[in-house]
Design a protein around this motif. Structure first.
Motif, PDB file in Angstrom:
ATOM      1  N   VAL A 100       0.862  -1.187   0.000  1.00  0.00           N
ATOM      2  CA  VAL A 100       0.000   0.000   0.000  1.00  0.00           C
ATOM      3  C   VAL A 100       0.901   1.240   0.000  1.00  0.00           C
ATOM      4  N   GLY A 101       0.598   2.202  -0.877  1.00  0.00           N
ATOM      5  CA  GLY A 101       1.429   3.406  -0.994  1.00  0.00           C
ATOM      6  C   GLY A 101       2.559   3.232  -2.000  1.00  0.00           C
ATOM      7  N   LYS A 102       2.657   2.039  -2.588  1.00  0.00           N
ATOM      8  CA  LYS A 102       3.749   1.801  -3.544  1.00  0.00           C
ATOM      9  C   LYS A 102       3.204   1.782  -4.983  1.00  0.00           C
ATOM     10  N   ARG A 103       4.112   2.134  -5.916  1.00  0.00           N
ATOM     11  CA  ARG A 103       3.717   2.278  -7.312  1.00  0.00           C
ATOM     12  C   ARG A 103       3.989   0.990  -8.091  1.00  0.00           C
ATOM     13  N   ILE A 104       3.005   0.561  -8.866  1.00  0.00           N
ATOM     14  CA  ILE A 104       3.178  -0.626  -9.722  1.00  0.00           C
ATOM     15  C   ILE A 104       3.873  -0.192 -11.017  1.00  0.00           C
ATOM     16  N   THR A 105       5.069  -0.747 -11.257  1.00  0.00           N
ATOM     17  CA  THR A 105       5.856  -0.329 -12.421  1.00  0.00           C
ATOM     18  C   THR A 105       5.651  -1.260 -13.607  1.00  0.00           C
ATOM     19  N   GLU A 106       5.170  -2.485 -13.327  1.00  0.00           N
ATOM     20  CA  GLU A 106       5.010  -3.461 -14.395  1.00  0.00           C
ATOM     21  C   GLU A 106       4.009  -4.508 -13.923  1.00  0.00           C
ATOM     22  N   LEU A 107       3.224  -5.004 -14.848  1.00  0.00           N
ATOM     23  CA  LEU A 107       2.286  -6.088 -14.519  1.00  0.00           C
ATOM     24  C   LEU A 107       2.539  -7.207 -15.517  1.00  0.00           C
ATOM     25  N   THR A 108       3.119  -8.296 -15.031  1.00  0.00           N
ATOM     26  CA  THR A 108       3.499  -9.381 -15.934  1.00  0.00           C
ATOM     27  C   THR A 108       2.702 -10.635 -15.599  1.00  0.00           C
ATOM     28  N   ARG A 109       2.908 -11.654 -16.410  1.00  0.00           N
ATOM     29  CA  ARG A 109       2.285 -12.943 -16.145  1.00  0.00           C
ATOM     30  C   ARG A 109       3.336 -14.013 -16.330  1.00  0.00           C
ATOM     31  N   ARG A 110       3.278 -15.016 -15.466  1.00  0.00           N
ATOM     32  CA  ARG A 110       4.162 -16.173 -15.609  1.00  0.00           C
ATOM     33  C   ARG A 110       3.269 -17.383 -15.404  1.00  0.00           C
ATOM     34  N   GLY A 111       3.102 -18.204 -16.463  1.00  0.00           N
ATOM     35  CA  GLY A 111       2.183 -19.334 -16.350  1.00  0.00           C
ATOM     36  C   GLY A 111       0.806 -18.824 -15.980  1.00  0.00           C
ATOM     37  N   LYS A 112       0.269 -19.330 -14.868  1.00  0.00           N
ATOM     38  CA  LYS A 112      -1.064 -18.914 -14.441  1.00  0.00           C
ATOM     39  C   LYS A 112      -1.012 -17.872 -13.318  1.00  0.00           C
ATOM     40  N   TYR A 113       0.133 -17.238 -13.140  1.00  0.00           N
ATOM     41  CA  TYR A 113       0.276 -16.219 -12.093  1.00  0.00           C
ATOM     42  C   TYR A 113       0.343 -14.828 -12.714  1.00  0.00           C
ATOM     43  N   ILE A 114      -0.315 -13.864 -12.077  1.00  0.00           N
ATOM     44  CA  ILE A 114      -0.153 -12.455 -12.438  1.00  0.00           C
ATOM     45  C   ILE A 114       0.800 -11.859 -11.409  1.00  0.00           C
ATOM     46  N   ILE A 115       1.789 -11.098 -11.876  1.00  0.00           N
ATOM     47  CA  ILE A 115       2.790 -10.557 -10.961  1.00  0.00           C
ATOM     48  C   ILE A 115       2.887  -9.036 -11.126  1.00  0.00           C
ATOM     49  N   ALA A 116       2.647  -8.332 -10.029  1.00  0.00           N
ATOM     50  CA  ALA A 116       2.824  -6.883 -10.017  1.00  0.00           C
ATOM     51  C   ALA A 116       4.218  -6.587  -9.477  1.00  0.00           C
ATOM     52  N   HIS A 117       4.919  -5.685 -10.186  1.00  0.00           N
ATOM     53  CA  HIS A 117       6.273  -5.292  -9.782  1.00  0.00           C
ATOM     54  C   HIS A 117       6.233  -3.844  -9.294  1.00  0.00           C
ATOM     55  N   PHE A 118       7.171  -3.506  -8.422  1.00  0.00           N
ATOM     56  CA  PHE A 118       7.183  -2.182  -7.790  1.00  0.00           C
ATOM     57  C   PHE A 118       8.566  -1.559  -7.913  1.00  0.00           C
ATOM     58  N   GLU A 119       8.657  -0.278  -7.572  1.00  0.00           N
ATOM     59  CA  GLU A 119       9.976   0.367  -7.555  1.00  0.00           C
ATOM     60  C   GLU A 119      10.869  -0.310  -6.517  1.00  0.00           C
ATOM     61  N   GLU A 120      10.269  -0.746  -5.420  1.00  0.00           N
ATOM     62  CA  GLU A 120      10.994  -1.483  -4.386  1.00  0.00           C
ATOM     63  C   GLU A 120      11.115  -2.951  -4.830  1.00  0.00           C
ATOM     64  N   PRO A 121      12.071  -3.697  -4.282  1.00  0.00           N
ATOM     65  CA  PRO A 121      12.228  -5.103  -4.676  1.00  0.00           C
ATOM     66  C   PRO A 121      11.157  -6.015  -4.041  1.00  0.00           C
ATOM     67  N   LEU A 122       9.926  -5.783  -4.449  1.00  0.00           N
ATOM     68  CA  LEU A 122       8.798  -6.578  -3.953  1.00  0.00           C
ATOM     69  C   LEU A 122       7.983  -7.038  -5.154  1.00  0.00           C
ATOM     70  N   GLU A 123       7.286  -8.166  -4.996  1.00  0.00           N
ATOM     71  CA  GLU A 123       6.350  -8.611  -6.024  1.00  0.00           C
ATOM     72  C   GLU A 123       5.054  -8.995  -5.338  1.00  0.00           C
ATOM     73  N   MET A 124       3.965  -8.628  -5.971  1.00  0.00           N
ATOM     74  CA  MET A 124       2.658  -9.096  -5.487  1.00  0.00           C
ATOM     75  C   MET A 124       2.180 -10.131  -6.500  1.00  0.00           C
ATOM     76  N   ILE A 125       1.978 -11.354  -6.011  1.00  0.00           N
ATOM     77  CA  ILE A 125       1.686 -12.481  -6.890  1.00  0.00           C
ATOM     78  C   ILE A 125       0.240 -12.915  -6.684  1.00  0.00           C
ATOM     79  N   VAL A 126      -0.498 -12.940  -7.777  1.00  0.00           N
ATOM     80  CA  VAL A 126      -1.922 -13.293  -7.707  1.00  0.00           C
ATOM     81  C   VAL A 126      -2.162 -14.578  -8.494  1.00  0.00           C
ATOM     82  N   HIS A 127      -2.753 -15.558  -7.831  1.00  0.00           N
ATOM     83  CA  HIS A 127      -3.172 -16.784  -8.502  1.00  0.00           C
ATOM     84  C   HIS A 127      -4.694 -16.846  -8.423  1.00  0.00           C
TER      85      HIS A 127
END
Ligand code: ZN
Length: 262
Positions: A41-68
């Motif tokens: 929360v409060g962080k900016r999503i810089t990229e939204l990718t997909r790997r297989g059946k996962y959606i992955i949000a990337h941030f300026e910080e070294p974090l990933e939010m992974i949605v299945h």
């Protein structure tokens, strides 16, 4: 269950609402299916990718939010009775609905997939240059039953029950074939790429249970092109033999007993 084409369609549809946006709020039910989401929360999503059946949000910080998406997860623009997660940015709000609650969201340090073994060991993306015929032939030469092996995500990413049945029908290979010949693997390789590419173009498959829909509630259209999945008893589109269904590794498996001989 959403497979690569449904997940890719979902990714493209939510991208305009989240890409380049700061997450203003994420509200969700408090349980183990949603882990550490407050960290973004409060962080900016810089990229939204997909790997297989996962959606992955990337941030300026070294974090990933992974949605299945699990069995029945998907996004809508309106809150519904099965809304589990609400994600808000300046561009709008998207609602994650999930009737059967197998979907998962987790925030992890970038690239740390220890808690996600399927993602960790996932094979190449079927439509990318990393999916090489030569590697696939080598991999399948000593593989066990072909359908469960495809569904393991190890030889190639993103195939579940529907697209495995469809690709095997196109390649004329029995779901239990083992140690594929070079010729069989070559047919299967091209069938996988073709089926997945067409399904992505059609917005995925919406089945009779109607759980998968695009963001605006419209269905996908690839189910109209299915040649194997859920066509048991119907004539094979190649030879006219009624297709059969049986259970293989706990999954309903559809094939043509004439074109796909063991
Ligand atoms: Zn046939």
């Amino acid at each position: 269950m959403p497979e690569l084409p449904e997940v890719e369609t979902t990714r493209k549809l939510i991208e305009p609402f989240v890409l380049g946006q700061v997450i203003e709020a994420i509200d969700h039910e408090k349980n183990h299916r949603y882990t550490d989401l407050a960290n973004v929360v409060g962080k900016r999503i810089t990229e939204l990718t997909r790997r297989g059946k996962y959606i992955i949000a990337h941030f300026e910080e070294p974090l990933e939010m992974i949605v299945h998406l699990g069995m029945t997860g998907g996004f809508r623009l309106q809150e519904g009775k099965h809304t589990r997660v609400t994600l808000k940015t300046a561009k709008g709000t998207v609602y994650f609905q999930d009737a059967r609650k197998f979907g998962k969201w987790q925030v992890v340090p970038k690239g740390e997939y220890a808690a996600l073994p399927t993602l960790h060991e996932m094979g190449p993306e079927p439509l990318s240059d990393d999916f090489k015929l030569e590697d696939f032939v080598k991999e399948m030469r000593h593989a066990g039953k072909v359908k469960p092996h495809l569904m393991s995500q190890k030889p190639v990413a993103g195939l579940g029950n529907i697209y495995a049945d469809e690709a095997l029908w196109h390649a004329q290979i029995h779901p239990e074939a083992v140690n594929l010949s070079e010729e069989q693997s070559t047919r299967l390789y091209h069938a996988i790429r073709q089926v997945i590419a067409r399904a992505v173009e059609a917005g995925g498959s919406t089945l009779s249970d109607q759980t998968y829909a695009q963001l605006d509630g419209n269905p996908g259209y690839f189910q109209l092109d299915h040649v194997a999945y859920a066509r048991d008893g119907k004539p094979c589109k190649r030879c006219g033999t009624p297709l059969e269904k049986y259970w293989l590794a706990q999954r309903g498996t559809h094939y043509c007993p004439t074109c796909q001989k063991l």
